[in-house]
Enzyme design. Structure first.
Site: not given
Ligand code: ATP
Ligand code: MG
Length: 141
Positions: A11, A51, A59, A87, A93, A104, A114, A117, A128
């Site tokens: 990212k 997204y 968020f 993962r 996350t 992370r 973080n 992805h 994706e």
């Molecule tokens: P990613 O999809 O980026 O691999 P993830 O699957 O671990 O991450 P998701 O729940 O899909 O997490 O959330 C997508 C992204 O949105 C997170 O990686 C983070 O960058 C952001 N995000 C998630 N939760 C929050 C939150 N509570 N506040 C701010 N940003 C968040």
């Molecule tokens: Mg995700």
């Protein structure tokens, strides 16, 4: 064991910090094959689309702004159980809850910034990967 492909993104926060090389080293040390890689800066509508599953989350706007703030590096990773293994290597996350030794834990700055992805299922990996790469840009070997 199943050979899978997954979409990984280094990212914008991690690219800006200059830790992309360290993240790639961890990917290679974990025996993933990098089948494709490119640096690009997402346009706002591309981030909103990528997204889109989070469009109703509080968020979402901030996440899309973060993902467009600078270049990221998109990659296709292949390996045994690649989706879950990537993962696991990324960590939780919320980096404050991520296990020691995960990307992370070591490189994230916040729950939003973080570092990486990863696709969360075989179906989302297919969508994706196609979002970022044409079949000609993927180098099986
Ligand atoms: P990613 O999809 O980026 O691999 P993830 O699957 O671990 O991450 P998701 O729940 O899909 O997490 O959330 C997508 C992204 O949105 C997170 O990686 C983070 O960058 C952001 N995000 C998630 N939760 C929050 C939150 N509570 N506040 C701010 N940003 C968040
Ligand atoms: Mg995700």
């Amino acid at each position: 064991m199943t050979i899978e492909r997954t979409l990984a993104i280094i990212k914008p926060d991690a690219v800006a910090k200059g830790v992309a090389g360290q993240i790639l080293t961890r990917i290679e040390n974990a025996s993933f094959k990098v089948l494709a890689a490119k640096m690009l800066q997402l346009a706002p509508e591309q981030a909103r689309s990528f997204y889109g599953v989070h469009r109703n989350r509080p968020f979402y706007q901030s996440l899309c702004a973060f993902m467009t703030q600078g270049p990221c590096i998109a990659m296709v990773l292949e390996g045994e159980n690649a989706i879950q293994r990537w993962r696991d290597l990324m960590g939780a996350t919320d980096f404050t809850k991520a296990a020691p030794g995960t990307i992370r834990k070591d490189f994230a700055s916040s729950i939003e910034a973080n570092a990486v992805h990863g696709s969360d299922s075989p179906a989302s990996a297919v969508v994706e990967i196609a979002f970022f790469f044409s079949s000609l840009e993927i180098c099986p070997r």
